[in-house]
Motif scaffolding. Structure first.
Motif, short mmCIF file in Angstrom:
data_model
loop_
_atom_site.label_atom_id
_atom_site.label_comp_id
_atom_site.label_asym_id
_atom_site.label_seq_id
_atom_site.Cartn_x
_atom_site.Cartn_y
_atom_site.Cartn_z
N GLU A 1 129.68 89.91 53.70
CA GLU A 1 128.38 89.87 53.93
C GLU A 1 127.63 91.32 53.23
OE1 GLU A 1 130.44 89.05 56.47
OE2 GLU A 1 129.77 87.09 56.70
N ARG A 2 128.37 92.43 53.69
CA ARG A 2 128.26 93.74 52.89
C ARG A 2 128.22 93.87 51.33
NH1 ARG A 2 129.59 98.64 56.52
NH2 ARG A 2 130.32 97.81 58.52
N LEU A 3 129.07 93.05 50.85
CA LEU A 3 129.18 93.10 49.59
C LEU A 3 128.22 92.22 48.87
CD1 LEU A 3 130.82 93.40 47.01
CD2 LEU A 3 132.13 91.45 47.45
N GLU A 4 127.69 91.16 49.25
CA GLU A 4 126.52 90.21 49.05
C GLU A 4 125.33 91.21 48.98
OE1 GLU A 4 124.14 86.28 49.67
OE2 GLU A 4 126.39 86.32 50.17
N GLU A 5 125.21 91.83 50.16
CA GLU A 5 123.83 92.49 50.46
C GLU A 5 123.92 93.85 49.24
OE1 GLU A 5 121.14 94.94 53.52
OE2 GLU A 5 122.79 93.77 54.33
N LEU A 6 125.02 94.64 48.97
CA LEU A 6 125.08 95.49 47.92
C LEU A 6 124.80 94.93 46.59
CD1 LEU A 6 128.43 97.52 49.36
CD2 LEU A 6 126.20 98.46 49.14
N GLN A 7 125.42 93.94 46.46
CA GLN A 7 124.91 93.13 44.99
C GLN A 7 123.55 92.91 44.92
OE1 GLN A 7 127.21 93.53 42.87
NE2 GLN A 7 129.12 93.26 43.57
N GLY A 8 122.85 92.47 45.99
CA GLY A 8 121.39 92.21 45.73
C GLY A 8 120.54 93.64 45.55
N LEU A 9 121.15 94.75 46.37
CA LEU A 9 120.56 95.82 46.04
C LEU A 9 120.84 96.53 44.60
CD1 LEU A 9 121.60 97.43 49.53
CD2 LEU A 9 118.98 96.70 48.90
N TYR A 10 121.95 96.35 44.26
CA TYR A 10 122.25 96.90 42.95
C TYR A 10 121.36 95.87 41.91
CZ TYR A 10 125.70 99.58 45.03
OH TYR A 10 126.52 100.28 45.86
N LEU A 11 121.16 94.74 42.19
CA LEU A 11 120.55 93.74 40.96
C LEU A 11 118.98 94.00 41.15
CD1 LEU A 11 122.60 90.41 41.35
CD2 LEU A 11 122.44 91.98 39.46
N HIS A 12 118.68 94.50 42.32
CA HIS A 12 117.12 94.56 42.37
C HIS A 12 116.72 95.83 41.49
CE1 HIS A 12 115.29 91.65 44.71
NE2 HIS A 12 116.09 91.52 45.67
N HIS A 13 117.61 96.86 41.75
CA HIS A 13 117.47 98.16 40.93
C HIS A 13 117.70 97.91 39.49
CE1 HIS A 13 117.78 102.31 39.92
NE2 HIS A 13 118.79 102.30 39.43
N ALA A 14 118.64 97.05 39.19
CA ALA A 14 118.87 96.82 37.68
C ALA A 14 117.46 96.08 37.22
CB ALA A 14 120.04 96.34 37.37
N LEU A 15 117.24 95.20 37.94
CA LEU A 15 116.14 94.36 37.40
C LEU A 15 114.57 95.30 37.07
CD1 LEU A 15 115.17 91.45 36.71
CD2 LEU A 15 114.26 91.25 39.13
N GLY A 16 114.65 96.28 37.93
CA GLY A 16 113.22 96.95 37.79
C GLY A 16 113.54 98.21 36.62
N CYS A 17 114.60 98.51 36.25
CA CYS A 17 114.98 99.57 35.36
C CYS A 17 115.75 99.27 34.12
CB CYS A 17 115.20 100.90 36.08
SG CYS A 17 116.78 100.78 36.68
N GLY A 18 116.30 98.23 34.07
CA GLY A 18 117.40 97.90 33.04
C GLY A 18 117.22 96.35 32.75
N LEU A 19 118.31 95.67 32.66
CA LEU A 19 118.47 94.34 32.22
C LEU A 19 119.42 93.66 33.02
CD1 LEU A 19 117.93 92.17 29.78
CD2 LEU A 19 119.89 93.35 28.63
N VAL A 20 119.03 92.30 33.43
CA VAL A 20 119.83 91.45 34.44
C VAL A 20 119.73 90.22 33.39
CG1 VAL A 20 120.28 90.37 36.64
CG2 VAL A 20 119.13 92.68 36.41
N LEU A 21 120.94 89.63 33.13
CA LEU A 21 120.99 88.33 32.50
C LEU A 21 121.94 87.37 33.49
CD1 LEU A 21 122.06 89.63 28.94
CD2 LEU A 21 119.48 88.89 29.54
#
Length: 189
Positions: free
Chosen positions: A41-61
């Motif tokens: 559960e921690r890992l999935e939530e961490l991944q979601g937080l990091y992906l939201h950040h990358a979506l806002g300032c980088g590139l998510v494919l």
């Protein structure tokens, strides 16, 4: 089988976070850095937080069937916002101090960070990671940007090497994983 790769949207993040959590379930770095209690559960939530950040300032494919995902951050990417950082610290719990004390080589100036790439375990070995990585690198080549990454899985070194990355450093984390820092210079286009 042709694999279509596209930009992720905010609607893709929950599925992409689940994919990354499954892909990194037994990954040496996450096993070392994420507390064992409620690990999945921690890992999935961490991944979601990091992906939201990358979506806002980088590139998510993501690929067309959402079996794989990659997140890349530009050289000038800001840190996640205060609320996200607070939640990340809570999720990392007693591992936060070990992470903050870990020193890895800095990425070369101006290089993008391949922050993560992962494929659902049932789809690994079918070219999904290579397709996503090739598209990401094609895009970065148009910026004439180098790409840096770290991996703590020795088998990943071969994948990245096939895409033009070379190992620039190997760091042994005390009581933790071995981390390979890799770099790919921009291709001449």
């Amino acid at each position: 089988m042709e694999i279509q790769v596209r930009n992720a949207t905010a609607a893709d993040i929950p599925s992409a976070a689940r994919t990354l959590a499954a892909a990194f379930h037994d990954y040496p770095w996450t096993r070392w850095s994420v507390p064992a209690a409620d690990y999945a559960e921690r890992l999935e939530e961490l991944q979601g937080l990091y992906l939201h950040h990358a979506l806002g300032c980088g590139l998510v494919l993501v690929d067309d069937k959402q079996r794989g995902v990659a997140a890349l951050l530009p050289p000038d990417a800001p840190e996640p916002g205060a609320l996200a950082q607070e939640r990340i610290a809570e999720l990392l719990g007693d591992r936060l101090h070990a992470l903050l004390a870990t020193e890895l080589p800095e990425h070369p100036a101006g290089s993008w960070d391949l922050a993560t790439i992962g494929v659902d375990p049932d789809s690994q070995g079918k070219g999904v990671a290579s397709a996503i990585l090739a598209e990401a690198l094609r895009r970065l080549d148009s910026y004439r940007a180098a790409t840096a990454l770290e991996t703590s899985a020795a088998r990943n070194v071969a994948l990245y090497s096939r895409h033009g990355f070379t190992v620039t450093a190997t760091t042994e984390i005390p009581h933790g994983p071995v981390v390979h820092s890799m770099l790919r210079c921009a291709a001449d286009i």
